[in-house]
Structures are given as structure tokens and as C-alpha cells.
Design a protein around this motif. Structure first.
Motif, mmCIF file in Angstrom:
data_model
loop_
_atom_site.group_PDB
_atom_site.id
_atom_site.type_symbol
_atom_site.label_atom_id
_atom_site.label_comp_id
_atom_site.label_asym_id
_atom_site.label_seq_id
_atom_site.Cartn_x
_atom_site.Cartn_y
_atom_site.Cartn_z
ATOM 1 N N ASN A 16 -17.665 -24.482 -34.161
ATOM 2 C CA ASN A 16 -18.582 -23.535 -33.530
ATOM 3 C C ASN A 16 -18.581 -23.765 -32.024
ATOM 4 N N TYR A 17 -18.154 -22.773 -31.270
ATOM 5 C CA TYR A 17 -18.090 -22.917 -29.819
ATOM 6 C C TYR A 17 -19.493 -23.090 -29.245
ATOM 7 N N ASP A 18 -19.668 -24.133 -28.444
ATOM 8 C CA ASP A 18 -20.987 -24.536 -27.943
ATOM 9 C C ASP A 18 -21.197 -23.987 -26.528
ATOM 10 N N SER A 19 -22.019 -22.959 -26.423
ATOM 11 C CA SER A 19 -22.239 -22.292 -25.135
ATOM 12 C C SER A 19 -22.980 -23.169 -24.128
ATOM 13 N N SER A 20 -23.611 -24.247 -24.598
ATOM 14 C CA SER A 20 -24.373 -25.096 -23.672
ATOM 15 C C SER A 20 -23.470 -25.805 -22.665
ATOM 16 N N TRP A 21 -22.159 -25.827 -22.952
ATOM 17 C CA TRP A 21 -21.227 -26.466 -22.026
ATOM 18 C C TRP A 21 -20.644 -25.487 -21.021
ATOM 19 N N ILE A 22 -21.098 -24.260 -21.057
ATOM 20 C CA ILE A 22 -20.698 -23.275 -20.042
ATOM 21 C C ILE A 22 -21.729 -23.310 -18.926
ATOM 22 N N THR A 23 -21.289 -23.585 -17.720
ATOM 23 C CA THR A 23 -22.218 -23.854 -16.621
ATOM 24 C C THR A 23 -22.402 -22.676 -15.677
ATOM 25 N N ARG A 24 -22.064 -21.475 -16.121
ATOM 26 C CA ARG A 24 -22.240 -20.282 -15.285
ATOM 27 C C ARG A 24 -22.446 -19.075 -16.195
ATOM 28 N N PRO A 25 -22.958 -17.955 -15.658
ATOM 29 C CA PRO A 25 -23.087 -16.743 -16.478
ATOM 30 C C PRO A 25 -21.706 -16.199 -16.844
ATOM 31 N N LEU A 26 -21.601 -15.575 -18.002
ATOM 32 C CA LEU A 26 -20.332 -14.976 -18.408
ATOM 33 C C LEU A 26 -20.042 -13.738 -17.576
ATOM 34 N N HIS A 27 -18.778 -13.575 -17.198
ATOM 35 C CA HIS A 27 -18.361 -12.376 -16.481
ATOM 36 C C HIS A 27 -18.082 -11.257 -17.491
ATOM 37 N N GLU A 28 -17.865 -10.072 -16.952
ATOM 38 C CA GLU A 28 -17.554 -8.930 -17.817
ATOM 39 C C GLU A 28 -16.263 -9.206 -18.592
ATOM 40 N N ASN A 29 -16.243 -8.854 -19.850
ATOM 41 C CA ASN A 29 -15.083 -9.021 -20.746
ATOM 42 C C ASN A 29 -14.848 -10.490 -21.130
ATOM 43 N N GLU A 30 -15.756 -11.392 -20.770
ATOM 44 C CA GLU A 30 -15.638 -12.784 -21.186
ATOM 45 C C GLU A 30 -16.497 -13.032 -22.422
ATOM 46 N N THR A 31 -16.043 -13.990 -23.220
ATOM 47 C CA THR A 31 -16.827 -14.454 -24.367
ATOM 48 C C THR A 31 -16.968 -15.974 -24.265
ATOM 49 N N ILE A 32 -17.879 -16.515 -25.048
ATOM 50 C CA ILE A 32 -18.036 -17.974 -25.070
ATOM 51 C C ILE A 32 -16.717 -18.629 -25.448
ATOM 52 N N GLU A 33 -16.050 -18.048 -26.442
ATOM 53 C CA GLU A 33 -14.767 -18.592 -26.897
ATOM 54 C C GLU A 33 -13.707 -18.551 -25.800
ATOM 55 N N SER A 34 -13.595 -17.418 -25.096
ATOM 56 C CA SER A 34 -12.535 -17.278 -24.089
ATOM 57 C C SER A 34 -12.743 -18.219 -22.906
ATOM 58 N N VAL A 35 -13.992 -18.469 -22.551
ATOM 59 C CA VAL A 35 -14.277 -19.366 -21.422
ATOM 60 C C VAL A 35 -13.949 -20.801 -21.787
ATOM 61 N N LEU A 36 -14.413 -21.260 -22.931
ATOM 62 C CA LEU A 36 -14.189 -22.650 -23.327
ATOM 63 C C LEU A 36 -12.725 -22.925 -23.651
ATOM 64 N N CYS A 37 -12.047 -21.968 -24.263
ATOM 65 C CA CYS A 37 -10.633 -22.164 -24.614
ATOM 66 C C CYS A 37 -9.728 -22.215 -23.390
ATOM 67 N N ALA A 38 -10.223 -21.719 -22.256
ATOM 68 C CA ALA A 38 -9.405 -21.705 -21.050
ATOM 69 C C ALA A 38 -9.665 -22.910 -20.149
ATOM 70 N N HIS A 39 -10.407 -23.913 -20.640
ATOM 71 C CA HIS A 39 -10.560 -25.139 -19.864
ATOM 72 C C HIS A 39 -9.194 -25.791 -19.680
ATOM 73 N N SER A 40 -9.057 -26.515 -18.572
ATOM 74 C CA SER A 40 -7.741 -26.995 -18.170
ATOM 75 C C SER A 40 -7.058 -27.864 -19.219
ATOM 76 N N GLU A 41 -7.816 -28.727 -19.909
ATOM 77 C CA GLU A 41 -7.181 -29.598 -20.899
ATOM 78 C C GLU A 41 -6.717 -28.828 -22.130
ATOM 79 N N ARG A 42 -7.423 -27.715 -22.459
ATOM 80 C CA ARG A 42 -7.003 -26.890 -23.600
ATOM 81 C C ARG A 42 -5.682 -26.190 -23.283
ATOM 82 N N LEU A 43 -5.515 -25.771 -22.020
ATOM 83 C CA LEU A 43 -4.254 -25.145 -21.617
ATOM 84 C C LEU A 43 -3.120 -26.164 -21.643
#
Length: 503
Positions: free
Chosen positions: A411-438
Motif C-alpha cells: 500500500n503506497y504510503d502518502s505520508s512520505w510525500i512532502t509536497r502537494p500532488l501536481h496535476e496528473n500525479e498520483t501517490i503511486e507515480s510520485v513514490l515510484c519515481a524516487h531516485s532509488e526506485r529508478l
């Protein structure tokens, strides 16, 4: 300067010293002539002559000294001699060695200077004899011999002189090096080669276990330290490593042994969320010691993990009052405070903190970076990075991994997102694009599928990435090592991390 100051020996010696450092030899000589002199005055003048490449004058002055020679004058004249290559200096240097009192032969500083002097006029055998006389050799002693052998073109003797110190100084460095790259096995092999261990060697190896979260190994080795080698410093070091290994229960017995409760203990209490005790410890500490920013950072870190905005705000405000000039600490503190509000969904308050940070400290937050090595090439990633030559393949693999994670109930944990989501972003897309995941995805798009992945990150890993990496290691059956700014995580194919989720 009032003329009465001319009778102040300490002030006048300081004046000569500073004039010589400025290169104003003439003014220094003028002061020397009109003031009351002592052995320190002569030492300051001789040292000044040497600094200004007037070593002959230093030798002249040495022969005029009316006082009994002490360790300072011997050291200065040896250093002066080492910078002069003439018969007079050699003669004076040898004479000085012959007249030197026996009680000064145990002075390492003098002996190191004497060895340097002897080596510089080719007296290798004499230097070696003095080297053997020194019972408690230090790193400067070995360095002086090394330099002397280099001057006299004796490279093989360099290896011989260092043979006696390889067991400790070099081995500790090697253990630390292997610890930093996560190769505990190599560190352990070095430790086992050491014939005569000391408290620093034990601590280096425990540090290696602790930072790589090999808790049981750290505990076992700590218990093997002989009682005569255990002291408060080693206990604090061990306690610190146990904390990083997540061994909170095992630290309690060590905690009780330590009388001087310092920043490591605040960290210990904060990890257990015992914030009242941690704050009381700081209050007691500050009654007789200067305030320490790392203590407040320890509480802030614990408060971030417990999402305690009130305590976080209190600690950060206190830091701003106590440490107005420690910008790096204040920036780190504000980031933790900001993350607390973001984890609670209060993005407006978090943005206010960011704005005030930029306004007051004038510095942006360090961007998150991850590095990985593939086929001999080191590749760097930032969050949401599209700069690599194969972005489509990387993000396709990211989506594939994400689908697998969801199937395994991540379950993707939104509490680790430190900014508001931009348009067309999801909790999943933001967390999956962290540098270590890439970086992980990049390893999986290679022709040869990896059985081992190693990543280095300049910031601390977030909680969602930590949980996801544990699952990726299990799903894909690949060992993953991530070295972040706090510790080294070993993710095993059984879905566990060496830190026991204490990050």
C-alpha cells in the motif's frame, strides 16, 4: 602600544611570533633587542628565522642562548638544521644530539625532529637507532621515517618500518573502508588477521556490523571485548551501533553503564519515543555544557517518525534560538518539521515552512540523488529523472515492478510525500519515481538479470521506498544493498532488511 607592555614577556613573545609570521623580520629583531628575554623569546626568534628561510641566523642565535636548553629549543634547532644543508649545521646538529639530556630522549616530539634532521643529511643508520629507541611510537614517528626513507631512496625499508603498524592503524582503516561499501565479510577477514586487538579495533568491527545492521554479530563481538578494554567511550560507540542496528532492547544494559549521558543517549530515547526523558536529559546536560544541535535533531527525527507536530515545532523553535548560525542544522531541522506536517496532510503549513526556510536561510534543500553501478558504469538518478538514454524502458520497468508490488499487497504510503500532488500525479507515480526506485529499475532492464544490486543515496531512504525495496528483493529474488545518509540497508531475498525497519 603603551611602553609598559614591553615588560610583559608573554605579550612580547606573541608580538615577535606574529611579526615573523607576517614576514617582518626587521621589526621582530627590533623588539627582541629592547625586551626582557627568556628561553621562549629565543625560541620565538629562532622559529621565526626558520619560517622566513633565515636558518643561518637561527643557528647564530642558538649559539648565543644564555639559558639552559629545553625541549622547545632542541626541537627548533633540529628543525632549523633540517632545512640547511651545510657543514656548520650538520656539526651543530650532531653536537646537540650528543649533549641532549637523557630525560629528553623519551620526548617523542624532540625525537621525531631529530630523526627528520638525521635523515636529511643522510644519517639513515643514526635515524634508525633513534627510531628503535622510541618505545611509544606515534603516527608522526612513522611518517617521519617514511619521509626520510623516501629522501634517501630506500623504498623497501618503508615497507619494513610499516610492518609493525599494519595490525592496528591500517587494519582499522581497511575495516572502515569495507564497512562503508557494505562488504562486512571483507571487514571481518581483516579483523581476524589482527594479532593484537585493542578497543579501537573492536569498536571498528562493531561499527561495521552495526552500520550494516548485523545486530547479533555486533552483540556477540561486544561480549568478547576483554573487561580491561571496556570503557565509557567504547560503550557509547557500541551503544550507537546497536541503535543503528535496531537493537533497542539490547542497548538497555549498556545504557545503564554510561554515567555521562550525551547525544547518543538522546537518540536512543527518541527512537523509543521516550521524548519526556530525552528532553529532561538535554536540560540536565545543558546545566554544565554548551547546547548541542545534534541532540535536538535526534528528538526531531523521532518526532517525525511518530508524526508529532507539536513536539517538532517546539524543538525547531528552540534550535532557532540556540543555534542561529548553524545553517546546515537549521535546514535539516526545518526539513524534518516540514515532513511532519506533510505526513499529516497539512501541505499549506509545510509550504509556509519551506518559504520561511528559503527566506531566512537562503538555501534550497539538497536534491535527492542515487547512484548505481551497472556493467562497470556508474549511473546517477534524481527523482522523476528523464535524462537517461533509456527513459521509456526504465519507466516501463517501474510500472511493471509497481504492479508486482500491488499484487503482493503493498500500500503506497502518502505520508512520505512532502509536497502537494501536481496535476496528473498520483501517490503511486510520485513514490515510484524516487531516485532509488529508478536506479533499481535500471538494473532490471539490462540483458543479464542481476542477482545483486548496490545503490548509494545522498539522503535518507523514505519509509515507502524501504518497504517497497524489501518486497522487490523477495519478488525478484535479488539481494539489494542501499547505502543512504544514515546507514547501510541489506535487503534479503526473504523480504527482510538488516535494519529491522529501524531507519
Amino acid at each position: 602600544m603603551p611602553k609598559t607592555f614591553l615588560n610583559d614577556d608573554i605579550l612580547m613573545n606573541s608580538a615577535i611570533n606574529i611579526l615573523m609570521r607576517f614576514g617582518d623580520v626587521t621589526s621582530a629583531e627590533h623588539f627582541f633587542q629592547i625586551i626582557k628575554k627568556n628561553i621562549i623569546t629565543y625560541g620565538a626568534m629562532m622559529n621565526g628565522y626558520v619560517q622566513n628561510n633565515k636558518c643561518d641566523k637561527a643557528l647564530d642565535l642558538f649559539e648565543e642562548v644564555p639559558f639552559k636548553r629545553n625541549d622547545v629549543s632542541y626541537t627548533i634547532i633540529f628543525n632549523a638544521r633540517a632545512r640547511i644543508s651545510n657543514d656548520r649545521a650538520t656539526k651543530i646538529g650532531r653536537k646537540l644530539l650528543g649533549e641532549m639530556p637523557k630525560n629528553l630522549e623519551t620526548n617523542n616530539y624532540i625525537q621525531n625532529s631529530a630523526i627528520d634532521m638525521l635523515m636529511r643529511f643522510g644519517g639513515v643508520e643514526s635515524a634508525e637507532k633513534r627510531f628503535q629507541m622510541i618505545q611509544k611510537k606515534n603516527i608522526i614517528t612513522y611518517g617521519t621515517m617514511t619521509n626520510g626513507y623516501n629522501i634517501n631512496s630506500e623504498p623497501l625499508k618503508n615497507l619494513m618500518v610499516h610492518a609493525h603498524e599494519l595490525d592496528l592503524r591500517l587494519c582499522n582503516s581497511l575495516i572502515d573502508m569495507w564497512r562503508k561499501v557494505g562488504s562486512v565479510k571483507n571487514a571481518q577477514e581483516i579483523f581476524e588477521l589482527i594479532h593484537k586487538t585493542n578497543v579501537f579495533t573492536y569498536t571498528a568491527m562493531i561499527n561495521s556490523y552495526g552500520r550494516n545492521h548485523m545486530g547479533s554479530e555486533a552483540v556477540d563481538l561486544y561480549r568478547k571485548i576483554p573487561n580491561n578494554l571496556q570503557d565509557e567511550i567504547s560503550s557509547i560507540c557500541v551503544l550507537n551501533e546497536f541503535l543503528h542496528a535496531g537493537l533497542l532492547d539490547q542497548t538497555y544494559s549498556i545504557f545503564n553503564k554510561i554515567s555521562r549521558k550525551t547525544e547518543q543517549i538522546v537518540d536512543y530515547l527518541s527512537r523509543l519515543f521516550l521524548f519526556d526523558e530525552a528532553q529532561q536529559l538535554i536540560e540536565d546536560y545543558e546545566k554544565s555544557n554548551p547546547s548541542c544541535s545534534s541532540m535536538y535533531m535526534a528528538i526531531l527525527s523521532g518526532a517525525r517518525n511518530s508524526r508529532d507536530s507539536i513536539l517538532s515545532e517546539k524543538m525547531y523553535r528552540r534550535m532557532k534560538i540556540l543555534f542561529p548560525d548553524e545553517k546546515e542544522a537549521l535546514i535539516s531541522g526545518s526539513i524534518l518539521l516540514c515532513n511532519v506536517y506533510s505526513s499529516l496532510g497539512d501541505h499549506e503549513e509545510a509550504e509556509d515552512i519551506r518559504f520561511n526556510r528559503r527566506k531566512e536561510l537562503g538555501k534550497k534543500v539538497q536534491a535527492g540523488l542515487s547512484w548505481t553501478e551497472v556493467n562497470g558504469e556508474i549511473v546517477q538518478f534524481t527523482s522523476h529523472d528523464h535524462s537517461h538514454a533509456r527513459p521509456k524502458e526504465i519507466y516501463a520497468e517501474v510500472e511493471c515492478i509497481s504492479s508486482e508490488l500491488i499484487k503482493h499487497e503493498h500500500n503506497y504510503d502518502s505520508s512520505w510525500i512532502t509536497r502537494p500532488l501536481h496535476e496528473n500525479e498520483t501517490i503511486e507515480s510520485v513514490l515510484c519515481a524516487h531516485s532509488e526506485r529508478l536506479a533499481i529499475a535500471f538494473n532490471f532492464i539490462q540483458e543479464t538479470k542481476p542477482s545483486f544490486i548496490q545503490i548509494m543515496k545522498n539522503l535518507r531512504v523514505c519509509g515507502d521506498c524501504h518497504h517497497a525495496t524489501r518486497l522487490i528483493a523477495k519478488i525478484r529474488q535479488v539481494e539489494i544493498v542501499v547505502r543512504d545518509a544514515n546507514c547501510i540497508h541489506h535487503f534479503s531475498t526473504n523480504g527482510t532488511c538488516s535494519c529491522q525497519d529501524q531507519f
